[in-house]
Design an enzyme around this catalytic site. Structure first.
Site, short mmCIF file in Angstrom:
data_model
loop_
_atom_site.label_atom_id
_atom_site.label_comp_id
_atom_site.label_asym_id
_atom_site.label_seq_id
_atom_site.Cartn_x
_atom_site.Cartn_y
_atom_site.Cartn_z
N HIS A 53 23.30 22.50 60.47
CA HIS A 53 24.52 21.71 60.28
C HIS A 53 24.86 21.65 58.80
O HIS A 53 24.09 22.09 57.96
CB HIS A 53 24.38 20.32 60.90
CG HIS A 53 23.39 19.42 60.23
ND1 HIS A 53 22.03 19.64 60.27
CD2 HIS A 53 23.56 18.30 59.48
CE1 HIS A 53 21.43 18.68 59.59
NE2 HIS A 53 22.33 17.86 59.10
N HIS A 55 25.26 19.42 56.33
CA HIS A 55 24.89 18.48 55.27
C HIS A 55 24.21 19.19 54.11
O HIS A 55 23.44 20.12 54.30
CB HIS A 55 23.98 17.37 55.84
CG HIS A 55 24.74 16.40 56.70
ND1 HIS A 55 24.14 15.58 57.62
CD2 HIS A 55 26.08 16.13 56.77
CE1 HIS A 55 25.06 14.84 58.21
NE2 HIS A 55 26.24 15.15 57.73
N ASP A 57 21.78 18.54 52.13
CA ASP A 57 20.31 18.66 52.05
C ASP A 57 19.78 19.72 53.01
O ASP A 57 18.57 19.95 53.08
CB ASP A 57 19.62 17.30 52.27
CG ASP A 57 19.87 16.72 53.65
OD1 ASP A 57 21.02 16.78 54.13
OD2 ASP A 57 18.91 16.19 54.25
N HIS A 58 20.68 20.41 53.71
CA HIS A 58 20.29 21.52 54.60
C HIS A 58 20.87 22.86 54.13
O HIS A 58 20.40 23.91 54.56
CB HIS A 58 20.74 21.24 56.04
CG HIS A 58 20.04 20.04 56.63
ND1 HIS A 58 19.08 20.14 57.61
CD2 HIS A 58 20.14 18.72 56.33
CE1 HIS A 58 18.63 18.92 57.89
NE2 HIS A 58 19.25 18.05 57.14
N HIS A 111 24.78 14.14 65.56
CA HIS A 111 24.57 13.88 64.12
C HIS A 111 25.78 14.42 63.34
O HIS A 111 26.37 13.72 62.52
CB HIS A 111 23.28 14.56 63.68
CG HIS A 111 22.95 14.40 62.24
ND1 HIS A 111 22.55 13.22 61.68
CD2 HIS A 111 22.95 15.31 61.22
CE1 HIS A 111 22.33 13.39 60.38
NE2 HIS A 111 22.57 14.65 60.08
N ASP A 128 18.64 17.80 62.30
CA ASP A 128 18.65 16.33 62.28
C ASP A 128 19.05 15.76 63.64
O ASP A 128 19.67 14.70 63.71
CB ASP A 128 19.60 15.81 61.20
CG ASP A 128 19.06 16.03 59.80
OD1 ASP A 128 17.92 16.50 59.67
OD2 ASP A 128 19.80 15.73 58.83
N HIS A 166 13.09 16.50 58.86
CA HIS A 166 12.68 15.39 57.98
C HIS A 166 11.35 14.81 58.43
O HIS A 166 11.04 14.79 59.62
CB HIS A 166 13.72 14.27 57.98
CG HIS A 166 14.98 14.59 57.26
ND1 HIS A 166 15.14 14.42 55.90
CD2 HIS A 166 16.16 15.08 57.71
CE1 HIS A 166 16.36 14.78 55.55
NE2 HIS A 166 17.01 15.19 56.64
ZN LIG Z 1 22.05 15.81 58.35
#
Ligand SMILES: [Zn+2]
Length: 250
Positions: A53, A55, A57-58, A111, A128, A166
């Site tokens: 996805h 985001h 941090d990915h 998410h 996530d 995570h």
């Molecule tokens: Zn995320």
């Protein structure tokens, strides 16, 4: 033999790196640096980048990895990405020669709306969506979408290894125990997880069987979870909605 290792990034992200015979694939590289260091330390060539996805941090490391390695990126068709990639949709099968790997794409909105998971060969890379004893926050989707996505994952074989993005398991277990205090499987998992974390080891991968036994978001039909949710009806989507909201403030 395919090896799978977690490359830690930021505070609690895992970038899963799969490798065999000197060739590697990574999932959700939010940061390029730790991936490049791992590739260099193990003498690996990166061939593919799988994105679940959008985001940061990915995906924060994707652009740099594309430039620094021969890797091609794969990312959900239903989301926008600033880097060149092959869009993937539900039902797509990705076959890699090196490392030898065949993964199917599942669409798991909740998410984010375009979120995908990659599964195959007894592994699930769920970003996530599903966490150890928990699930992702609903940033874009509805509770009903997330509930349906999680139910879809429960149809995979029980021995599927679950690679979450995570390290949230310990806190999730505290929340799960607040809903089902005294649940034996949960207490056992808490003990096992604490022992791993005390040694600095990841609590992941988990297994689908373990999640089915301990993850409240997969247990919305259980009398204890229904009662703890305070939901006016035992409808699992209502129960899910209630406990997801409770978790936001836990
Ligand atoms: Zn995320």
């Amino acid at each position: 033999m395919l090896e799978i290792i977690p490359v830690p990034a930021f505070k609690d992200n895992y970038i899963w790196l799969l490798h065999q015979h000197g060739h590697a694939v990574v999932v959700d590289p939010g940061d390029a640096q730790p991936v490049l260091e791992t590739l260099s330390a193990l003498g690996l060539q990166l061939n593919a980048i799988l994105v679940t996805h959008h985001h940061m941090d990915h995906i924060g490391g994707v652009e740099e990895l594309i430039h620094a390695t021969p890797a091609r990126a794969f990312a959900p068709e239903k989301e926008q990405y600033p880097f060149p990639h092959q869009p993937v949709v539900a039902g797509d099968r990705l076959d890699f020669a090196e490392p030898a790997l065949s993964l199917s794409v599942l669409e798991v909105p909740g998410h984010t709306l375009g979120h995908v998971a990659y599964c195959g060969s007894g592994m699930l890379f769920c970003g996530d969506t599903l966490f150890g004893a928990g699930c992702g926050r609903l940033f874009e989707g509805t509770p009903e979408q997330m509930y349906t996505s999680l139910q879809q994952l429960t149809e995979l074989p029980a021995d599927t290894k679950v690679y979450c993005a995570h390290e949230y398991t310990e806190h999730n277990l505290e929340f799960a125990l607040s809903l089902e205090p005294g649940h034996v499987a949960l207490l056992a998992r808490q003990q096992a997880t604490s022992a791993l974390r005390a040694k600095g080891l990841p609590s992941l991968p988990s297994s689908l069987a373990l999640e089915l036994a301990t993850n409240p978001f997969l247990r919305c039909h259980e009398p204890g979870v229904i009662a703890a949710s305070g939901s006016a009806t035992p409808d699992p989507v209502n129960v899910f909605t209630a406990i997801r909201e409770m978790r936001n403030h836990f």
